[in-house]
Design a protein around this motif. Structure first.
Motif, PDB file in Angstrom:
ATOM      1  N   SER A  60      37.233  46.476  37.969  1.00 47.08           N
ATOM      2  CA  SER A  60      37.502  46.182  39.372  1.00 47.08           C
ATOM      3  C   SER A  60      36.249  45.561  39.981  1.00 47.08           C
ATOM      4  O   SER A  60      35.149  46.138  39.872  1.00 47.08           O
ATOM      5  N   ASP A 101      40.810  43.840  38.470  1.00 50.15           N
ATOM      6  CA  ASP A 101      41.142  42.528  39.034  1.00 50.15           C
ATOM      7  C   ASP A 101      40.306  41.402  38.420  1.00 50.15           C
ATOM      8  O   ASP A 101      40.381  40.261  38.871  1.00 50.15           O
ATOM      9  N   GLY A 130      40.028  37.981  39.815  1.00 52.78           N
ATOM     10  CA  GLY A 130      41.238  37.251  39.390  1.00 52.78           C
ATOM     11  C   GLY A 130      40.998  36.362  38.189  1.00 52.78           C
ATOM     12  O   GLY A 130      41.954  35.883  37.564  1.00 52.78           O
TER      13      GLY A 130
END
Ligand SMILES: Nc1nc2c(c(=O)[nH]1)N[C@H]1C(S)=C(S)[C@@H](COP(=O)(O)OP(=O)(O)OC[C@H]3O[C@@H](n4cnc5c(N)ncnc54)[C@H](O)[C@@H]3O)O[C@H]1N2
Ligand code: MOO
Length: 391
Positions: A60, A101, A130
């Motif tokens: 993350s 992520d 991302g």
């Protein structure tokens, strides 16, 4: 009809003789080259899970990692929650856990063993949340059309069908095709020819053209210039086929017996003679079955098959062949009164044969440019190009 007609008139007669194809169900890999008749839909989002795009680590971005929690490989179900400042080693194709992520590839990190755990010493490159994650549903959403009906099925369509769980596809039924060449002078390829004989080259060329268009003829014969011998083969072909392709024996010679033999079963042709070169003696019967009798000169065979038979085959399979246009080669002189089917190589260079028996000159032909007759040939920029192997 005995008076020659124009290529456009021939097209209209052929188009009015074609039928809507029935459908077949075939196994996935057998569907290659066939025309799809039922669209393929996504059975779930594609990709179905956020997919790791690199081998490396996932974490993350709100809790930059120093420690490895464990290995999360492709095919593993989602793992337990990730602890603060930890990352999973993740493999390409694994589902990215919901609490991660960011994926950073191995090339951009250094790992060093420390006791039981691996410590991440350094992330060498800056990273964006991302990155290297292929998000769920970003290619297509569940229910979306992935491949429309009418598409010719290629390897990519097979992959798409497999990915949505289809083991069979619904495709346009194939016409049953018979191929008949003719002529006493043409002997089997493996035989030794006398000086006045030639080897049969038209049959193999036509069969190759059909196979390249994913059609396998069910009946392939060569008939002599003898009505009593040829009759049975011709009548067999008519009885067993949806489409019969003949070559040779269709001009004005005393032993050109293809037309009279066909007339015994089918009556007069829908047309016989087209204002074109090569291929003027082309004849067509609407059937059933459809019959194309191609003039026997090898260049005429290749030109008329490409210009008329291939487009008809596409339409019979429910796919409308798009015929692209090309500019005329410089200094091309259209023929008076005759449409010229001019062979071009793959680079667009003309391959004009000395005559339509000169098939050596068209080695490398990729297709035929349709040059309307003079003086009607006004638009030199948009001449239609018929490919020998449309896909
Ligand atoms: N009086 C006229 N004679 C011809 C005309 C015409 O209008 N009036 N048209 C000429 C044109 S154009 C063509 S094209 C040919 C077409 O005639 P056919 O369809 O009857 O073809 P054949 O005479 O049987 O053969 C022509 C040529 O091609 C060779 N051939 C035939 N079959 C094969 C094969 N399987 N493999 C290799 N080569 C083959 C054959 O030996 C001939 O040389 O008619 C002109 N005559
Ligand atoms: O039509 Mo023929 O095919 O010109 O030789």
């Amino acid at each position: 009809m005995d008076d020659p007609i124009t290529p456009a008139e021939a097209d209209a007669i052929i188009a009015s003789s074609l039928w809507q194809p029935a459908t077949d169900r075939v196994s996935l890999v057998e569907a290659v080259g066939r025309t799809l008749t039922r669209a393929i839909h996504a059975d779930r989002d594609l990709p179905p899970y956020a997919r790791a795009m690199m081998d490396g680590v996932a974490f993350s971005s709100s809790s930059p990692p120093h420690w490895i929690q464990g290995l999360h490989a492709a095919g593993d179900p989602p793992p337990t929650a990730l602890s603060a400042e930890h990352a999973w080693e993740i493999m390409t194709g694994a589902c990215v856990p919901a609490d991660c992520d960011t994926v950073v590839p191995y090339e951009d990190i250094t790992l060093e063993p420390q006791g039981e755990e691996l410590q991440i010493l350094q992330i060498l490159e800056t990273y964006e949340p991302g990155q290297y994650i292929h998000p769920t549903g970003s290619d297509a959403l569940s229910g979306e059309v992935l491949v429309p009906a009418d598409r010719i099925i290629g390897p990519a369509e097979i992959a798409i069908a497999a990915s949505v769980g289809l083991t069979e596809l619904e495709v346009a039924a194939r016409p049953r095709i018979a191929l008949i060449s003719s002529g006493d002078e043409a002997i089997p390829v493996a035989d030794h020819p006398q000086p006045w004989q030639i080897r049969r080259s038209n049959g193999p060329m036509l069969e190759a053209l059909l196979r390249r268009a994913s059609h396998v003829p069910r009946l392939v014969r060569h008939v002599p210039d003898d009505a009593d011998v040829a009759r049975d083969d011709l009548h067999d072909a008519l009885a067993q086929s949806d489409l019969v392709i003949l070559c040779g024996g269709i001009s004005k010679g005393k032993r050109d017996l293809i037309r009279p033999l066909l007339e015994e079963k089918l009556g007069p042709p829908a047309f016989h003679g087209v204002f074109q070169r090569p291929g003027k003696p082309l004849a067509f019967w609407s059937g059933p079955p459809l019959v194309f009798a191609l003039p026997g000169n090898p260049v005429s065979v290749l030109a008329t098959f490409t210009r008329y038979v291939l487009p008809a085959l596409s339409q019979l399979e429910g796919s409308d062949l798009q015929v692209p246009t090309r500019p005329s080669p410089p200094e091309l002189q259209p023929l008076p009164h005759l449409t010229w089917l001019l062979a071009l190589d793959a680079a667009g260079n003309p391959l004009p044969p000395r005559n339509s028996g000169d098939f050596v000159s068209i080695s490398g032909a990729a297709g035929f440019l349709e040059v309307p007759p003079a003086p009607d040939c006004t638009d030199r920029l948009h001449l239609r190009f018929f490919s020998c192997s449309p896909s």
